[in-house]
Design a protein around this motif. Structure first.
Motif, PDB file in Angstrom:
ATOM      1  N   VAL A 311     -10.505   7.692  17.252  1.00 11.14           N
ATOM      2  CA  VAL A 311      -9.915   6.457  16.725  1.00 11.14           C
ATOM      3  C   VAL A 311     -10.788   5.937  15.597  1.00 11.14           C
ATOM      4  N   PRO A 312     -10.251   5.097  14.715  1.00  9.94           N
ATOM      5  CA  PRO A 312     -11.054   4.579  13.598  1.00  9.94           C
ATOM      6  C   PRO A 312     -12.260   3.774  14.079  1.00  9.94           C
ATOM      7  N   VAL A 313     -13.317   3.799  13.287  1.00 15.56           N
ATOM      8  CA  VAL A 313     -14.515   2.998  13.561  1.00 15.56           C
ATOM      9  C   VAL A 313     -14.774   2.082  12.376  1.00 15.56           C
ATOM     10  N   TRP A 314     -15.676   1.121  12.561  1.00 13.43           N
ATOM     11  CA  TRP A 314     -15.848   0.052  11.574  1.00 13.43           C
ATOM     12  C   TRP A 314     -17.021   0.259  10.621  1.00 13.43           C
ATOM     13  N   GLN A 315     -17.904   1.182  10.948  1.00 16.36           N
ATOM     14  CA  GLN A 315     -19.147   1.303  10.186  1.00 16.36           C
ATOM     15  C   GLN A 315     -18.899   1.827   8.766  1.00 16.36           C
ATOM     16  N   PRO A 316     -19.805   1.502   7.841  1.00 12.24           N
ATOM     17  CA  PRO A 316     -19.732   2.113   6.504  1.00 12.24           C
ATOM     18  C   PRO A 316     -19.851   3.621   6.635  1.00 12.24           C
ATOM     19  N   VAL A 317     -19.300   4.343   5.654  1.00 10.81           N
ATOM     20  CA  VAL A 317     -19.281   5.798   5.740  1.00 10.81           C
ATOM     21  C   VAL A 317     -19.991   6.422   4.539  1.00 10.81           C
ATOM     22  N   THR A 318     -20.435   7.665   4.740  1.00 12.62           N
ATOM     23  CA  THR A 318     -20.989   8.452   3.638  1.00 12.62           C
ATOM     24  C   THR A 318     -19.817   8.959   2.796  1.00 12.62           C
ATOM     25  N   ASN A 319     -20.109   9.664   1.698  1.00 12.76           N
ATOM     26  CA  ASN A 319     -18.993  10.124   0.880  1.00 12.76           C
ATOM     27  C   ASN A 319     -18.287  11.343   1.463  1.00 12.76           C
ATOM     28  N   GLN A 320     -18.678  11.734   2.687  1.00 16.25           N
ATOM     29  CA  GLN A 320     -17.895  12.707   3.451  1.00 16.25           C
ATOM     30  C   GLN A 320     -17.005  12.008   4.473  1.00 16.25           C
ATOM     31  N   GLY A 321     -17.079  10.684   4.501  1.00 21.06           N
ATOM     32  CA  GLY A 321     -16.300   9.941   5.469  1.00 21.06           C
ATOM     33  C   GLY A 321     -16.944   9.845   6.842  1.00 21.06           C
ATOM     34  N   TRP A 322     -18.231  10.188   6.922  1.00 17.57           N
ATOM     35  CA  TRP A 322     -18.940  10.118   8.204  1.00 17.57           C
ATOM     36  C   TRP A 322     -19.535   8.724   8.395  1.00 17.57           C
ATOM     37  N   PRO A 323     -19.255   8.072   9.535  1.00 15.57           N
ATOM     38  CA  PRO A 323     -19.782   6.723   9.756  1.00 15.57           C
ATOM     39  C   PRO A 323     -21.297   6.727   9.942  1.00 15.57           C
ATOM     40  N   VAL A 324     -21.931   5.666   9.488  1.00 17.34           N
ATOM     41  CA  VAL A 324     -23.381   5.517   9.638  1.00 17.34           C
ATOM     42  C   VAL A 324     -23.639   4.817  10.963  1.00 17.34           C
ATOM     43  N   THR A 325     -24.087   5.592  11.956  1.00 15.34           N
ATOM     44  CA  THR A 325     -24.208   5.092  13.332  1.00 15.34           C
ATOM     45  C   THR A 325     -25.558   5.470  13.928  1.00 15.34           C
TER      46      THR A 325
END
Length: 443
Positions: A311-325
């Motif tokens: 499901v979608p998450v809220w964190q900012p993402v890298t330019n690969q679309g990976w969330p910063v967690t």
């Protein structure tokens, strides 16, 4: 701002993989790998890119090692190219290929860096893929023979050995989703590959124990353990299903706990286990490497074989679309340490892709700096909470061929101009130089 202190024996390293940086794919007896073949498939790799030249480290390793030393790194984790050392997959050793890694290792030691060698980072000789690749049990024994050749010829130079890098990617991306070489989409083949990769690790470890070499040996996983999107029991179960399929099928056998029941019983997946296999896979390792980039979230979904859905998450993402967690790293470290409280752990990869530009001969990659510092803060917190974390390797030392993304994504702390092969340290490189010198400041 606050300063974070790491002990003096904490190992700081940088990492790359052979096909991503070496280039020289036809040099000195090297033959084709599955990535050479896969890159020729139309649409398989972005922009039709391949690793023919890559970052040309095969010819520029002296310059690269000097730069690592200038940036204070204490270790370099690189991978050995199976098709360079044993071009036909089995049989005769190509000493010209071996000599390259001897020269690289000597240069690292000359500059005061430890040599950390990964035996397999996805570049399987194409000739073995033609015989079934990792779906063929024989490939595990071929890997054992290749590993023995590496131990025999490179043993005097290597300070730490890693058998496999991310068998998850080799098995699932290579044989289930087809995103990576060899580009197959077949669940049964993927599950066979899971077991044969695990077996290959164990066989290599058994051979290593007979060599008398003293350098520590382990393996590297990229544990994927998405958090439940709610407190509902079914979503918590979904998270456990996801972790079992993505991580526990590789992790549990290392600790003689077999394959997870959530996978074998809950998902109805079987593996081609033969007598004695699980004892071989469970041969004791000296350390475990952990590659960490992100953590997602899942909900329960009965319609999926794995009973879970992202499901979608809220964190900012890298330019690969990976969330910063970064807190996901803390969760996974505690989970893994629970299997053996005394086992040394290393972060063998951590980093991010970002949109990097050269401006006045500098690259101001502040997004990456922030990403790294947040994860280093978690590393320190984990140590304070009793995790036996002994080192951190940034991914990647330099920009390189980013697999199916080609050259469209940059992970390096050193910028590579692919036209000229000029190396330009980014701000993140200078930041890590400070961190290694003892000045780690985070918000």
């Amino acid at each position: 701002m606050r300063q974070i202190h790491f002990e003096d024996d904490f190992l700081w390293g940088c990492a790359t993989a052979s096909y991503q940086v070496e280039g020289a794919v036809d040099a000195d007896g090297r033959k084709q790998s599955i990535w050479d073949t896969f890159s020729k498939v139309p649409g398989a790799v972005m922009n039709g890119d391949d690793g023919t030249i890559a970052s040309d480290q095969y010819h520029r390793y002296v310059e690269d090692v000097k730069l690592m030393a200038d940036l204070n790194f204490q270790a370099y984790r690189f991978s050995l190219a199976w098709p360079r050392i044993m071009p036909d997959g089995t049989g005769e050793v190509n000493m010209a290929g071996v000599d390259y890694y001897i020269r690289l290792s000597k240069e690292l030691k000359k500059q005061g860096l430890e040599v950390v060698a990964t035996l397999y980072h996805w570049d399987l000789p194409q000739v073995l893929q033609d015989r079934g690749g990792w779906t063929n049990r024989q490939t595990a024994y071929d890997f054992q023979n290749y590993a023995e050749a590496c131990f025999n010829h490179l043993g005097p130079y290597v300070d730490r050995w890693i058998t496999l890098n991310e068998p998850f990617c080799a098995a699932y991306l290579g044989y289930l989703t087809g995103e990576h070489a060899p580009g197959i989409k077949d669940a049964k083949q993927a599950n066979r590959a899971v077991h044969h990769l695990n077996l290959a690790h164990g066989l290599a470890l058994q051979s290593y124990r007979k060599t008398g070499l003293a350098a520590p040996i382990g393996t590297t996983l990229n544990p994927i353990a998405p958090r439940p999107a709610s407190r509902k029991p079914e979503d918590i179960l979904a998270s456990e299903y996801a972790r079992a399929f993505n991580t526990d099928v590789f992790l549990l056998p290392l600790f003689n706990q077999g394959y997870p029941k959530l996978v074998t019983e809950g998902m109805g997946i079987s593996y081609p286990i033969e007598d004695g296999d699980m004892a071989i896979i469970g041969e004791k390792i000296d350390f475990l490497g952990i590659n960490y980039y992100q953590e997602g979230a899942v909900v329960y979904d009965e319609t999926k074989q794995g009973k879970n859905r992202d499901v979608p998450v809220w964190q900012p993402v890298t330019n690969q679309g990976w969330p910063v967690t970064p807190f996901g790293l803390l969760r996974i470290l505690h989970y893994i340490q629970g299997f053996d409280p005394n086992l040394p752990l290393y972060i063998t990869e951590n980093g991010c892709a970002s949109d990097d530009e050269v401006v006045d001969a500098r690259v101001h990659d502040l997004f990456r700096c922030d990403y790294i510092l947040k994860h280093l803060a978690i590393c320190k917190q984990a140590i304070d909470e009793g995790i036996h974390l002994k080192g951190y390797f940034i991914w990647s030392f330099m920009d390189n061929f980013e697999w199916a993304w080609g050259y469209s994504r940059r992970f390096g702390i050193v910028y590579v101009d692919y036209e000229t092969q000029q190396r330009i340290p980014k701000d993140s490189a200078y930041m890590l130089r400070d961190v290694i010198a003892g000045y780690c400041e985070t918000l």
